[in-house]
Design a protein around this motif. Structure first.
Motif, PDB file in Angstrom:
ATOM      1  N   THR A   9     104.934 141.818  82.374  1.00  8.03           N
ATOM      2  CA  THR A   9     106.229 141.644  82.610  1.00  8.03           C
ATOM      3  C   THR A   9     106.989 141.609  81.494  1.00  8.03           C
ATOM      4  OG1 THR A   9     108.110 140.605  83.965  1.00  8.03           O
ATOM      5  CG2 THR A   9     106.175 139.217  83.127  1.00  8.03           C
ATOM      6  N   ASP A  11     111.441 141.672  79.530  1.00 10.98           N
ATOM      7  CA  ASP A  11     112.777 141.834  79.598  1.00 10.98           C
ATOM      8  C   ASP A  11     113.184 142.798  78.333  1.00 10.98           C
ATOM      9  OD1 ASP A  11     115.629 141.720  78.893  1.00 10.98           O
ATOM     10  OD2 ASP A  11     115.513 139.593  78.642  1.00 10.98           O
ATOM     11  N   THR A  13     115.706 144.368  77.333  1.00 11.84           N
ATOM     12  CA  THR A  13     117.202 144.346  76.660  1.00 11.84           C
ATOM     13  C   THR A  13     116.944 144.479  75.192  1.00 11.84           C
ATOM     14  OG1 THR A  13     117.676 142.479  78.374  1.00 11.84           O
ATOM     15  CG2 THR A  13     119.134 142.824  76.309  1.00 11.84           C
ATOM     16  N   HIS A  60     113.649 147.033  82.285  1.00  9.86           N
ATOM     17  CA  HIS A  60     112.652 145.879  82.565  1.00  9.86           C
ATOM     18  C   HIS A  60     111.609 146.073  83.207  1.00  9.86           C
ATOM     19  CE1 HIS A  60     116.384 143.971  81.084  1.00  9.86           C
ATOM     20  NE2 HIS A  60     117.179 144.276  82.250  1.00  9.86           N
ATOM     21  N   TYR A 116     116.294 148.905  91.616  1.00 12.47           N
ATOM     22  CA  TYR A 116     117.523 148.775  90.960  1.00 12.47           C
ATOM     23  C   TYR A 116     118.380 147.673  91.482  1.00 12.47           C
ATOM     24  CZ  TYR A 116     121.276 150.432  87.651  1.00 12.47           C
ATOM     25  OH  TYR A 116     122.186 150.284  86.718  1.00 12.47           O
ATOM     26  N   ARG A 117     119.226 146.775  90.756  1.00 13.56           N
ATOM     27  CA  ARG A 117     119.903 145.688  91.212  1.00 13.56           C
ATOM     28  C   ARG A 117     121.329 145.913  91.000  1.00 13.56           C
ATOM     29  NH1 ARG A 117     115.760 140.748  89.323  1.00 13.56           N
ATOM     30  NH2 ARG A 117     113.828 141.736  90.329  1.00 13.56           N
ATOM     31  N   TYR A 131     120.813 141.793  83.600  1.00 15.61           N
ATOM     32  CA  TYR A 131     119.770 142.373  84.735  1.00 15.61           C
ATOM     33  C   TYR A 131     120.441 142.924  85.809  1.00 15.61           C
ATOM     34  CZ  TYR A 131     117.385 138.990  81.767  1.00 15.61           C
ATOM     35  OH  TYR A 131     117.197 138.380  80.385  1.00 15.61           O
ATOM     36  N   LYS A 251     120.220 148.640  82.306  1.00 10.85           N
ATOM     37  CA  LYS A 251     119.826 147.098  82.460  1.00 10.85           C
ATOM     38  C   LYS A 251     119.640 146.623  83.780  1.00 10.85           C
ATOM     39  CE  LYS A 251     124.602 145.539  82.720  1.00 10.85           C
ATOM     40  NZ  LYS A 251     125.773 144.485  82.325  1.00 10.85           N
ATOM     41  N   GLY A 252     120.054 147.584  84.944  1.00 11.51           N
ATOM     42  CA  GLY A 252     119.801 147.150  86.144  1.00 11.51           C
ATOM     43  C   GLY A 252     118.300 147.816  86.661  1.00 11.51           C
ATOM     44  N   PHE A 254     114.353 148.008  87.261  1.00 16.52           N
ATOM     45  CA  PHE A 254     113.084 147.412  86.836  1.00 16.52           C
ATOM     46  C   PHE A 254     111.856 148.138  87.289  1.00 16.52           C
ATOM     47  CE2 PHE A 254     116.185 143.962  87.093  1.00 16.52           C
ATOM     48  CZ  PHE A 254     115.718 142.955  86.403  1.00 16.52           C
TER      49      PHE A 254
END
Length: 271
Positions: A9, A11, A13, A60, A116-117, A131, A251-252, A254
């Motif tokens: 996992t 991040d 960024t 991410h 996607y968030r 995120y 950034k959104g 994963f």
């Protein structure tokens, strides 16, 4: 020589994606360097771990998978602890498993799920902002869901591929196979949580470069009324990137998980 399956996992960024690039921080490069530091100079150049796919800069992962073969006799638990001590804090190895020599993180994969968030609230916490993609427009959830359902099944996804799309990047393709924009989406849906998050989750046998972000960007245009409701099927059939919407920010996005067929694992770790 022991072949290992690593589940990670991270991040994304501060990284320029998965794939190693000269003089730039990448997930693959950091993992290779960590393995090299663990093994020491006596084992030569550290091998390059192979990922299930190449996440872009800023993307991410909740469950990226890598495979790497090591000659050094390191027990799985020791390798897991050593990697997490050596890697930067933005990258964590969740598990280390011995796998047969034929296992390959990309070639052996059978399905992937991305998430996607979207943040729909008025005030986004600075601890959440890196995120999520903030979307303050009013969205019609029924139109979003209809658009998501329209991409289920086998389609030519040219309309949602980046102009430089590597169409060999299907999770179960061999690099020698002909390029193709055809993918199968097994599940595609939007959901809401109890807070201000709107989530898009898609599961398929593979994804073109920027495909998920282009799907999301197009669906958001449909959801806010910039594109007519029910237009997703027409956009798919056009096989034209200019017919679709913008690319949603990295950034959104994963990489949620990667699925594999069952492998006969080694009877026991000999180390």
């Amino acid at each position: 020589m022991q072949n290992w399956k690593l589940t990670l996992t991270y991040d994304g960024t501060a990284f320029y994606g998965w794939q190693v690039q000269p003089s730039l921080p990448t997930i693959q490069g950091e993992l290779q360097s960590a393995i090299g530091r663990i093994l020491g100079s006596g084992w030569g150049e550290p091998p390059l771990p192979q990922g299930s796919g190449r996440t872009d800069a800023g993307v991410h992962a909740l469950g990226q998978v890598a495979s790497v073969a090591l000659e050094a006799p390191v027990p799985a638990d020791n390798l897991l602890r050593a990697l997490n001590r050596t890697l930067p804090a933005a990258i964590r190895v969740l598990s280390v498993e011995p796998v047969p020599p034929e296992f390959h993180a990309r070639h052996s994969a059978r399905a992937k799920t991305y998430e996607y968030r979207i943040f729909r609230g008025n005030l986004c916490s600075p601890f959440l902002a890196p995120y999520v993609h903030p979307c303050r427009w009013k969205l019609d959830l029924a139109s979003l869901q209809d658009a998501a359902q329209a991409v289920s099944g086998e389609h030519d996804f040219t309309s949602f591929a980046a102009s430089d799309s590597d169409t060999t990047n299907r999770v179960n393709d061999d690099e020698s196979e002909p390029k193709s924009p055809i993918r199968t989406v097994y599940r595609s849906e939007w959901s809401t949580d109890e807070g201000d998050l709107l989530l898009y989750r898609v599961r398929g046998n593979g994804f073109l470069h920027h495909m998920v972000r282009n799907l999301v960007g197009t669906m958001l245009e449909i959801g806010r009324g910039q594109f007519p409701a029910g237009s997703m099927a027409r956009i798919l059939e056009s096989r034209n990137r200019s017919a679709a919407g913008p690319t949603a920010p990295a950034k959104g996005l994963f990489l949620h998980s990667v699925e594999y067929p069952d492998f006969d694992l080694p009877a026991a770790n000999p180390f």
